[in-house]
Design a protein around this motif. Structure first.
Motif, mmCIF file in Angstrom:
data_model
loop_
_atom_site.group_PDB
_atom_site.id
_atom_site.type_symbol
_atom_site.label_atom_id
_atom_site.label_comp_id
_atom_site.label_asym_id
_atom_site.label_seq_id
_atom_site.Cartn_x
_atom_site.Cartn_y
_atom_site.Cartn_z
ATOM 1 N N LEU A 132 0.759 -1.352 -0.232
ATOM 2 C CA LEU A 132 0.126 0.012 -0.368
ATOM 3 C C LEU A 132 0.968 1.120 -0.322
ATOM 4 O O LEU A 132 0.759 2.084 -0.825
ATOM 5 C CB LEU A 132 -1.098 -0.539 1.255
ATOM 6 N N ARG A 133 1.845 0.853 1.026
ATOM 7 C CA ARG A 133 2.313 1.978 0.948
ATOM 8 C C ARG A 133 3.843 2.300 -0.937
ATOM 9 O O ARG A 133 3.868 3.645 -1.144
ATOM 10 C CB ARG A 133 3.189 2.261 1.922
ATOM 11 N N SER A 134 3.863 1.455 -1.075
ATOM 12 C CA SER A 134 4.820 1.984 -2.651
ATOM 13 C C SER A 134 3.671 2.199 -3.154
ATOM 14 O O SER A 134 4.088 3.077 -4.460
ATOM 15 C CB SER A 134 5.027 0.640 -2.800
ATOM 16 N N TYR A 135 1.857 2.084 -4.001
ATOM 17 C CA TYR A 135 1.560 1.988 -4.621
ATOM 18 C C TYR A 135 1.177 3.831 -4.107
ATOM 19 O O TYR A 135 1.194 4.711 -5.190
ATOM 20 C CB TYR A 135 -0.142 1.655 -4.616
ATOM 21 N N PHE A 136 1.292 4.631 -2.682
ATOM 22 C CA PHE A 136 0.886 6.125 -2.282
ATOM 23 C C PHE A 136 1.905 6.550 -3.088
ATOM 24 O O PHE A 136 1.486 7.513 -3.390
ATOM 25 C CB PHE A 136 0.474 5.866 -0.839
ATOM 26 N N SER A 137 3.414 5.567 -2.536
ATOM 27 C CA SER A 137 4.364 6.784 -2.988
ATOM 28 C C SER A 137 4.204 7.418 -5.112
ATOM 29 O O SER A 137 4.760 7.880 -5.064
ATOM 30 C CB SER A 137 5.619 5.946 -2.499
ATOM 31 N N LEU A 138 4.434 5.686 -5.425
ATOM 32 C CA LEU A 138 3.279 5.966 -6.360
ATOM 33 C C LEU A 138 2.904 7.587 -6.894
ATOM 34 O O LEU A 138 2.692 7.903 -8.168
ATOM 35 C CB LEU A 138 3.358 5.064 -7.242
ATOM 36 N N TYR A 139 1.689 7.283 -6.431
ATOM 37 C CA TYR A 139 0.595 8.337 -6.082
ATOM 38 C C TYR A 139 1.010 9.726 -6.122
ATOM 39 O O TYR A 139 1.014 9.721 -7.161
ATOM 40 C CB TYR A 139 -0.544 7.663 -5.073
ATOM 41 N N CYS A 140 2.026 9.760 -5.240
ATOM 42 C CA CYS A 140 2.406 11.052 -4.237
ATOM 43 C C CYS A 140 3.477 11.589 -5.742
ATOM 44 O O CYS A 140 3.675 13.342 -6.051
ATOM 45 C CB CYS A 140 3.495 10.972 -3.414
ATOM 46 N N LEU A 141 3.946 10.831 -5.798
ATOM 47 C CA LEU A 141 5.613 10.413 -7.366
ATOM 48 C C LEU A 141 4.735 11.656 -8.717
ATOM 49 O O LEU A 141 5.179 11.872 -8.989
ATOM 50 C CB LEU A 141 6.045 9.318 -7.808
ATOM 51 N N HIS A 142 3.244 10.677 -8.767
ATOM 52 C CA HIS A 142 3.019 11.436 -10.330
ATOM 53 C C HIS A 142 1.871 12.534 -9.456
ATOM 54 O O HIS A 142 1.985 13.480 -10.621
ATOM 55 C CB HIS A 142 1.713 9.882 -10.694
ATOM 56 N N GLN A 143 1.750 13.026 -8.281
ATOM 57 C CA GLN A 143 1.091 14.699 -8.659
ATOM 58 C C GLN A 143 2.371 16.115 -8.243
ATOM 59 O O GLN A 143 2.457 16.926 -9.109
ATOM 60 C CB GLN A 143 0.447 14.490 -7.022
ATOM 61 N N GLU A 144 3.546 15.107 -7.876
ATOM 62 C CA GLU A 144 5.178 15.270 -7.770
ATOM 63 C C GLU A 144 5.133 16.273 -8.988
ATOM 64 O O GLU A 144 5.627 17.574 -9.701
ATOM 65 C CB GLU A 144 5.864 15.493 -6.599
#
Length: 455
Positions: free
Chosen positions: A379-391
């Motif tokens: 879940l953290r890995s997907y959330f990290s990718l989610y944040c990377l996409h927004q950044e």
């Protein structure tokens, strides 16, 4: 990476482990808006209807969030610098507080702890022994860029840590910042969307991540070269100012020379006197030319070089975020999977060897805990990718800054050359005393081939 300790229970789709301060106000931590739930609070992070992964900001909106000034406070503790203090002023909070470099360090640590999956700009280096004024000024500028990037970043701008840093005027802001982060957890534990981040990611997110990372690397390299050249251009303008000033002073010194003429030169004494009088007055115009050149160099430092440095700081923070993603959450995920594999082997070995029931039960319990840890890391890995996409989207919001930089550079060149051209033109008539033509007519030299005027 702050807050990456995995819980030992399985997280359901709509429940994430939270700190005791879940009900704190919106100014503390923003809640991204989900498509089927609308958050009426105007200060929270605004998302377009539909996919909350997509951001809708303009560069003007980000810049309008706040403008923070960081100015040196004059040192009053004797000849030797014991420490440097800064006056940090925020337009948004209408505040002015005093901060030391170590206060910035603690604030930076809090941001990394609470937002490990976001672009946290790096701080300039600490002062080394024998730090000079040039180093201190460069660090002041870097701190100003850091705090402005943070103050304009959507999640950071609504966090309690930023408000404290920019407005708390108590005696110990560092402890206040640390207290605000106690028992709070990182963004993953406080974002309601975190367990569902995978649902909003595109299927080819890994490919997009690799492409984005390569793009940022190329853009960073190009802007780094542009910044270096802009620094050289600004430095040349300042050097040109120094040369013009010295040139004018030497002309003035020549015109002020009182050495008597020898007898054989008495016939030309009046000519030399007129020449000296003309030369003596030229230092004023050359001083003005030097001032114009220095102004142009300083303007290019502030409006061109500094904006390029700001964008480079942003790009570097994205590169650092990519490193944290790979070396942090992905590395921990792989390590958890490896540990789980070892436990399964031990379980199979215990079953074959018919070990004591208690030891087998303990091993089963550990395997269940490790499975929960793996799920949390996923879940953290997907959330990290989610944040990377927004950044990455935020980086693109800042890209129009390029036009601001080019506009400032062109305007500086036009204005600088225009002002200096006027001074040169005003100077030209004063050179008439230097060129005495036939029959007492005064004409300047025209294109001398050997460096000597025919007149």
């Amino acid at each position: 990476m702050g807050g990456d300790v995995a819980p030992v229970r399985v997280l359901s789709e709509h429940a994430v482990e939270r700190g005791p301060e879940e009900g704190r106000p919106a100014a503390d931590l923003p809640t991204p808006q989900v498509s089927e739930r609308r958050d009426p609070h105007p200060t929270r992070m605004q998302m377009p209807q539909g996919n909350p992964l997509l951001l809708s900001y303009t560069l003007q909106e980000l810049l309008a969030r706040d403008t923070v000034q960081v100015e040196l406070i004059p040192e009053k503790k004797g000849l030797f610098l014991k420490h440097v203090e800064y006056e940090v002023s925020s337009q948004r909070f209408k505040s002015s507080v005093y901060r030391r470099y170590n206060d910035f360090v603690v604030f930076h640590e809090m941001l990394l702890q609470k937002f490990p999956y976001r672009m946290v700009p790096a701080l300039p280096p600490k002062r080394v022994l024998g730090a000079d004024r040039e180093f201190i000024e460069a660090r002041r500028r870097a701190l100003r860029r850091f705090i402005n990037l943070v103050a304009r970043h959507p999640p950071f701008s609504e966090d309690v840590a930023l408000r404290l840093f920019l407005s708390f005027s108590g005696p110990d802001v560092q402890n206040k910042l640390k207290e605000s982060a106690q028992c709070v957890g990182d963004e993953f534990l406080n974002c309601k969307l975190a367990p569902r981040a995978k649902d909003f990611l595109p299927a080819d997110i890994q490919t997009q991540f690799a492409v984005s990372r390569e793009l940022i690397r190329n853009v960073y390299n190009s802007f780094h070269k542009l910044r270096d050249r802009a620094e050289r251009i600004a430095a040349r303008a300042i050097d040109n100012a120094a040369d013009l000033l010295i040139f004018g002073k030497e002309l003035s010194a020549l015109g002020s020379d009182t050495t008597p003429l020898p007898s054989w030169a008495s016939l030309n004494s009046s000519t030399w006197g007129s020449l000296k009088q003309a030369l003596k007055g030229l230092s004023v115009e050359f001083a003005l030319l030097a001032d114009k050149a220095a102004q142009q160099g300083k303007q290019e430092e502030n409006d061109v070089v500094e904006k390029l440095n700001l964008f480079l700081d942003l790009l570097q923070s994205y590169k650092d975020l990519c490193e944290r993603h790979e070396k942090g959450v992905l590395h921990k995920h792989q390590r958890a999977l490896h540990k789980y594999s070892l436990m399964k082997r031990q379980m199979m070995s215990a079953a074959v060897q018919s070990r004591e029931p208690d030891s087998v039960e303990q091993l089963e319990s550990r395997i269940v805990e490790q499975e929960n840890a793996i799920q949390t890391m996923e879940l953290r890995s997907y959330f990290s990718l989610y944040c990377l996409h927004q950044e990455m989207q935020l980086v693109h919001v800042y890209l129009p800054l390029t036009s601001h930089i080019l506009g400032a550079f062109v305007n500086s060149q036009i204005q600088g050359h225009k002002e200096m051209s006027k001074v040169w033109n005003d100077l030209k008539p004063k050179l008439s005393f230097l060129f005495a033509g036939p029959n007492s007519s005064l004409t300047p030299p025209r294109c001398p081939r050997d460096g000597v005027s025919p007149h």
